[in-house]
Design a protein around this motif. Structure first.
Motif, PDB file in Angstrom:
ATOM      1  N   UNK A 121      28.776   9.707   7.618  1.00  0.00           N
ATOM      2  CA  UNK A 121      30.028  10.289   8.114  1.00  0.00           C
ATOM      3  C   UNK A 121      31.129  10.188   7.074  1.00  0.00           C
ATOM      4  N   UNK A 122      31.209   9.038   6.390  1.00  0.00           N
ATOM      5  CA  UNK A 122      32.258   8.907   5.381  1.00  0.00           C
ATOM      6  C   UNK A 122      32.011   9.843   4.207  1.00  0.00           C
ATOM      7  N   UNK A 123      30.792   9.924   3.722  1.00  0.00           N
ATOM      8  CA  UNK A 123      30.479  10.787   2.589  1.00  0.00           C
ATOM      9  C   UNK A 123      30.764  12.252   2.942  1.00  0.00           C
ATOM     10  N   UNK A 124      30.476  12.639   4.171  1.00  0.00           N
ATOM     11  CA  UNK A 124      30.681  14.031   4.583  1.00  0.00           C
ATOM     12  C   UNK A 124      32.149  14.377   4.730  1.00  0.00           C
ATOM     13  N   UNK A 125      32.953  13.430   5.219  1.00  0.00           N
ATOM     14  CA  UNK A 125      34.342  13.743   5.588  1.00  0.00           C
ATOM     15  C   UNK A 125      35.402  13.077   4.723  1.00  0.00           C
ATOM     16  N   UNK A 126      35.038  12.020   3.991  1.00  0.00           N
ATOM     17  CA  UNK A 126      35.994  11.279   3.162  1.00  0.00           C
ATOM     18  C   UNK A 126      37.210  10.810   3.971  1.00  0.00           C
ATOM     19  N   UNK A 134      22.662   5.490   0.429  1.00  0.00           N
ATOM     20  CA  UNK A 134      21.551   5.947   1.253  1.00  0.00           C
ATOM     21  C   UNK A 134      21.001   7.304   0.817  1.00  0.00           C
ATOM     22  N   UNK A 135      21.815   8.101   0.150  1.00  0.00           N
ATOM     23  CA  UNK A 135      21.358   9.410  -0.289  1.00  0.00           C
ATOM     24  C   UNK A 135      20.907   9.418  -1.747  1.00  0.00           C
ATOM     25  N   UNK A 136      20.778   8.238  -2.345  1.00  0.00           N
ATOM     26  CA  UNK A 136      20.345   8.136  -3.741  1.00  0.00           C
ATOM     27  C   UNK A 136      18.879   7.751  -3.850  1.00  0.00           C
ATOM     28  N   UNK A 188      47.378   9.886  -0.290  1.00  0.00           N
ATOM     29  CA  UNK A 188      48.756   9.696   0.151  1.00  0.00           C
ATOM     30  C   UNK A 188      48.719   9.178   1.589  1.00  0.00           C
ATOM     31  N   UNK A 189      49.688   8.368   1.995  1.00  0.00           N
ATOM     32  CA  UNK A 189      49.659   7.831   3.365  1.00  0.00           C
ATOM     33  C   UNK A 189      49.598   8.905   4.454  1.00  0.00           C
ATOM     34  N   UNK A 190      50.213  10.064   4.224  1.00  0.00           N
ATOM     35  CA  UNK A 190      50.234  11.117   5.242  1.00  0.00           C
ATOM     36  C   UNK A 190      48.969  11.965   5.243  1.00  0.00           C
ATOM     37  N   UNK A 191      48.154  11.849   4.194  1.00  0.00           N
ATOM     38  CA  UNK A 191      46.933  12.645   4.119  1.00  0.00           C
ATOM     39  C   UNK A 191      45.832  12.033   4.975  1.00  0.00           C
ATOM     40  N   UNK A 192      44.802  12.823   5.229  1.00  0.00           N
ATOM     41  CA  UNK A 192      43.668  12.353   6.023  1.00  0.00           C
ATOM     42  C   UNK A 192      42.477  11.999   5.133  1.00  0.00           C
ATOM     43  N   UNK A 193      42.192  12.845   4.150  1.00  0.00           N
ATOM     44  CA  UNK A 193      41.011  12.659   3.319  1.00  0.00           C
ATOM     45  C   UNK A 193      41.312  11.858   2.059  1.00  0.00           C
ATOM     46  N   UNK A 194      40.330  11.059   1.679  1.00  0.00           N
ATOM     47  CA  UNK A 194      40.413  10.252   0.465  1.00  0.00           C
ATOM     48  C   UNK A 194      39.774  10.978  -0.718  1.00  0.00           C
ATOM     49  N   UNK A 251      23.770   3.540   7.919  1.00  0.00           N
ATOM     50  CA  UNK A 251      23.670   4.883   7.345  1.00  0.00           C
ATOM     51  C   UNK A 251      24.485   5.895   8.151  1.00  0.00           C
ATOM     52  N   UNK A 252      24.590   5.688   9.442  1.00  0.00           N
ATOM     53  CA  UNK A 252      25.392   6.594  10.264  1.00  0.00           C
ATOM     54  C   UNK A 252      26.843   6.610   9.783  1.00  0.00           C
TER      55      UNK A 252
END
Length: 258
Positions: free
Chosen positions: A236-241, A205-207, A85-91, A231-232
């Motif tokens: 970060x994206x995989x950890x936080x979405x 990178x984690x596969x 949702x547009x107001x949300x932070x995580x995907x 990878x950095x």
């Protein structure tokens, strides 16, 4: 007297902000209506709108209020689409589409006509509903990191996610699947998402593929350095979405700020 001046000042500011918002909405409505006036886009909505609406509803998301983020993996031949949702932070992961044709080798794109698919952090900057490749979404290659690292007069351009299942350095899907992604991108733009992120990686990178490839290229210092930088952002994206806050250093490397 002072109170009157303050009221007038803030009233004028409110009117100005409202006017800017109205203009923004009008511009976006113009984009939305122009896109939906095209025959291929109309056909895409006819074929896919109900399906997308149902699948998004299962996640508690409305097609008319959506943000999306796209990740691409060259070795695995996949595009992964995330939604929120547009107001949300995580995907939340929504769909995985097969990249149905490929060109070039692992590693970034650095010059025109090298057949390479870029690797890096981009966003959608063009919508083409009358593309020679059915429907196409352009990405902003070359970005500042590409320009710095290419060291050529012509690093190339015109990189798209598109249909027709053929490529010379792009990310092609089948016509059936580009319909879905194109609609999602239109609806995200209409929901106020002016820059839809597209993160393109050589592999996960984690596969297993990623781990083996990094080992196989262990003597290539340039690619090791470049991929470690990518990878950095991947980690970060995989950890936080969450959408990454990406900047480019004066040396052409990516910096990820929260």
């Amino acid at each position: 007297m002072l109170l009157t001046c303050i009221i007038k000042k803030y009233r004028a500011l409110a009117v100005c902000l409202f006017s800017l918002l109205f203009i923004s909405w009008a511009i976006d409505d113009d984009f939305w209506l122009k896109q939906k006036s095209k025959a291929r886009v109309q056909a895409a909505y006819k074929d896919k709108e109900e399906l997308l609406t149902q699948k998004l509803s299962a996640l508690g998301i409305n097609l008319n209020a959506i943000n999306i983020l796209i990740t691409g993996f060259k070795s695995e031949g996949q595009l992964t689409v995330y939604v929120k949702k547009p107001a949300d932070i995580k995907y939340t992961r929504f769909a995985v589409y097969s990249i149905c044709s490929s060109s070039g080798i692992l590693g970034p794109k650095r010059k025109a006509r090298d057949m390479q698919v870029p690797e890096g952090f981009y966003y959608i900057n063009r919508f083409n509903p009358v593309s020679s490749y059915f429907l196409s979404l352009g990405i902003n290659y070359p970005n500042e990191a590409d320009k710095y690292r290419s060291r050529t007069a012509n690093p190339g351009s015109d990189i798209f996610i598109h249909g027709k299942c053929v490529t010379e350095g792009c990310l092609p899907l089948t016509d059936d699947k580009i319909k879905e992604l194109y609609i999602l991108a239109i609806q995200a733009h209409h929901s106020g998402q002016q820059q839809i992120p597209v993160y393109i990686f050589p592999f996960r990178f984690d596969g297993i593929i990623g781990q083996r490839t990094m080992e196989n290229y262990r003597d290539d210092k340039y690619l090791q350095s470049f991929w470690t930088n990518l990878k950095q952002g991947y980690d970060e994206f995989i950890a936080n979405r969450q959408q990454l806050a990406v900047q480019v250093s004066t040396r052409g490397t990516y910096i990820f700020n929260r």
